[in-house]
Design an enzyme around this catalytic site. Structure first.
Site, PDB file in Angstrom:
ATOM      1  N   CYS A 155       9.446   9.753   3.927  1.00 62.22           N
ATOM      2  CA  CYS A 155       9.284   9.888   2.752  1.00 62.22           C
ATOM      3  C   CYS A 155       8.027   9.954   1.857  1.00 62.22           C
ATOM      4  O   CYS A 155       7.752   9.955   0.552  1.00 62.22           O
ATOM      5  CB  CYS A 155       9.813   8.462   2.213  1.00 62.22           C
ATOM      6  N   HIS A 182       3.488   0.234   1.047  1.00 63.51           N
ATOM      7  CA  HIS A 182       5.577   0.632   1.595  1.00 63.51           C
ATOM      8  C   HIS A 182       6.296  -0.563   1.884  1.00 63.51           C
ATOM      9  O   HIS A 182       5.595  -2.390   2.585  1.00 63.51           O
ATOM     10  CB  HIS A 182       6.067   0.797   3.168  1.00 63.51           C
TER      11      HIS A 182
END
Length: 340
Positions: A155, A182
């Site tokens: 990602c 994150h």
């Protein structure tokens, strides 16, 4: 006619991939015919129907004991621990979407091919011996029909690599430092627990900001070899369940300004990278990007330039939904490649 797809591993990415196939227009070309997951079919069905992050599944979901039933589609649910035991030949599988996160090496991936699948796409960074690592919107031209094992990056690489490529071509990147902020992941406990070799990951995901190791700088080296050795990366997990932020610091060779940098990003977001890269100047919080299918959205209100050559950028990305859509973009483009 749709390609026949199997999902191996039905965690956060596997579930997001299945939902995106039905919700984002991929179903016409990609038909999921099997899911391999060690959990029981009742749990698979329940976690498909209800999702804390992405809401209820928009179509009817049930099961008949061996198959997940979605809007008339019948998806075989398997519980195989070994890739060598997969019935991919019997099921005529064109592509395995490898979403288990449990391996990233070519020899293990090859077992899926030996079991009858024609191709395998990793949902995570893989070893250098795969046929290609493809970031959609950056290097999908590397895809070829004869390839059998490909990785879709991560990602964070999907978020940052198109931005670095763009700014390097415009301003010349000398060096950089990234910090990925994150959301919590399922390798973290809700309360302090054992079962982690990284002692920091034994701590409660919901109570702390936790630094963890990252290989993002190695991914940048591999994907942008002209920038090899110029980046270092940090990564911290924070107590949210989805949407992450990349804090990017760049030292560039050309004099610039925050206005100029934002102009570069905005032009790309409205032009060649439309639908993949976003740009905003609204007053956002992370939750605003939940289920945003773009690889990343640069927050222009946070762009800074110090001394004319030091750039700071912040880029939001839905680490589940955005990546699932990019993985499917790669899958679709790859399967549509024609042999010479």
């Amino acid at each position: 006619m749709a390609y026949r797809v199997a999902i191996n591993g039905y965690g956060r990415i596997g579930q997001s991939v299945l939902r995106a196939i039905y919700e984002c227009g991929y179903r016409e070309q990609l038909q999921v015919v099997a899911i391999n997951e060690l959990s029981d079919i009742e749990t698979v069905t329940y976690l498909t129907r209800y999702d804390t992050t992405h809401g209820r599944f928009p179509l009817p979901v049930s099961h008949n004991g061996t198959e997940l039933l979605i809007n008339g589609d019948r998806i075989r649910v398997l519980n195989e621990a070994s890739p060598s035991a997969m019935p991919w030949q019997t099921l005529d599988i064109d592509l395995v979407l490898e979403c288990s996160g449990s391996f990233s090496d070519r020899p293990t991936a090859q077992q899926h091919l030996d079991s009858g699948a024609r191709k395998l796409l990793f949902s995570q960074p893989a070893g250098s011996d795969v046929d290609a690592t493809v970031i959609y919107g950056f290097n999908q031209q590397l895809l070829a029909a004869e390839q059998t094992i490909v990785a879709a990056g991560s990602c964070s690489t999907n978020c940052i690599v198109p931005i670095l490529d763009l700014l390097h071509r415009e301003l010349g990147i000398i060096s950089g430092l990234t910090t990925t902020i994150h959301s919590a992941m399922n390798d973290q406990p809700v309360i302090d627990s054992y079962h982690q070799t990284d002692l920091r990951l034994t701590r409660s995901a919901m109570q702390s900001i936790i630094p963890v190791n990252t290989g993002l700088h190695r991914g940048i080296d591999r994907l942008l070899p002209e920038l090899a050795g110029r980046f270092e990366s940090l990564h911290v997990r924070v107590p949210t369940i989805n949407v992450s932020l990349l804090d990017i610091s760049l030292n560039v060779s050309e004099e610039t300004s925050a206005v100029h940098v934002n102009q570069i990003i905005r032009r790309a977001a409205e032009g060649p990278l439309k639908g993949l890269l976003g740009y905003t100047e609204e007053a956002h919080a992370s939750v605003d990007f939940n289920r945003d299918s773009r690889s990343g959205v640069v927050d222009g209100t946070q762009t800074r330039v110090s001394g004319g050559k030091m750039i700071k950028l912040m880029c939001w990305f839905d680490n589940e939904w955005g990546f699932a859509n990019r993985m499917l973009d790669v899958a679709q483009a790859w399967l549509n490649c024609r042999s010479d």
